[in-house]
Design a protein around this motif. Structure first.
Motif: not given
Length: 150
Positions: A6, A10, A14, A53, A57, A77
Motif C-alpha cells: 500500500q 501510495q 503521488t 491523495h 489513500q 505517504f
C-alpha cells in the motif's frame, strides 16, 4: 494488502502531484502560535492532503493513525513530519479550546483518564469531527477529579 504494498502504491500515486507545501512547513515551535493561526495551518495541511491523495489513500492513512496514534509520514505517504505535527497540534489546541477548557481540563489532564484501548475510538471521533464523545468523557473526568480533589 500488505502495508509495504500500500505504501508503494501510495508513492506511485503521488508521483507528479502538486509539490507545494503548506506555509510554515518547517519544524517550528507550534506552541507559540495562537490557536487561529494554528487552525489555519492545520486546514491548509489537510486541504493539501485531500488534493494530493485519493480517497483510498486518505482512508488508509486515517486508519493507520487511528490504529497507531501517529500520522504516517515520509515520501511513501506523501506527508512531511512538519505537516503531521501541524495537524496533530491543531487538533489538540482546538480540542483544548472548544472542549476540554469547558470542563476545566487541559488535553494532558483529560488524557490521564483515557485507557489505551479507548484511544482508537477517540481518534476515530476526532477524524469525524464528533466532539460529543469528547464532551461526555471530559465532563465525567472533571466530575471525578472534583470528587477526589484534584
Amino acid at each position: 494488502m500488505s502495508t509495504e504494498r500500500q505504501a508503494a502504491e501510495q508513492s506511485q500515486a503521488t508521483e507528479g502531484t502538486d509539490d507545494r507545501q503548506p506555509e510554515g512547513d518547517d519544524l517550528e515551535d507550534l506552541e507559540a502560535l495562537d490557536v487561529e493561526t494554528l487552525q489555519a495551518r492545520t486546514n491548509e495541511a489537510l486541504d493539501h492532503f485531500r488534493e494530493t491523495h485519493s480517497e483510498a489513500q486518505q482512508t488508509f492513512i486515517a486508519e493507520a493513525f487511528i490504529d497507531a496514534g501517529e500520522i504516517p509520514t515520509g515520501e511513501a505517504f506523501g506527508i512531511t513530519e512538519a505537516q503531521a505535527r501541524t495537524v496533530e497540534a491543531g487538533y489538540i489546541r482546538t480540542m483544548e479550546r472548544d472542549v476540554f477548557s469547558q470542563h476545566g481540563l487541559s488535553y494532558d489532564q483529560w488524557l490521564e483518564h483515557v485507557a489505551d484501548e479507548d484511544l482508537p475510538t477517540f481518534r476515530r471521533a476526532a477524524i469525524k469531527g464528533d466532539w460529543t464523545l469528547f464532551h461526555r468523557h471530559a465532563s465525567q473526568c472533571a466530575a471525578m477529579r472534583r470528587e477526589v480533589g484534584i
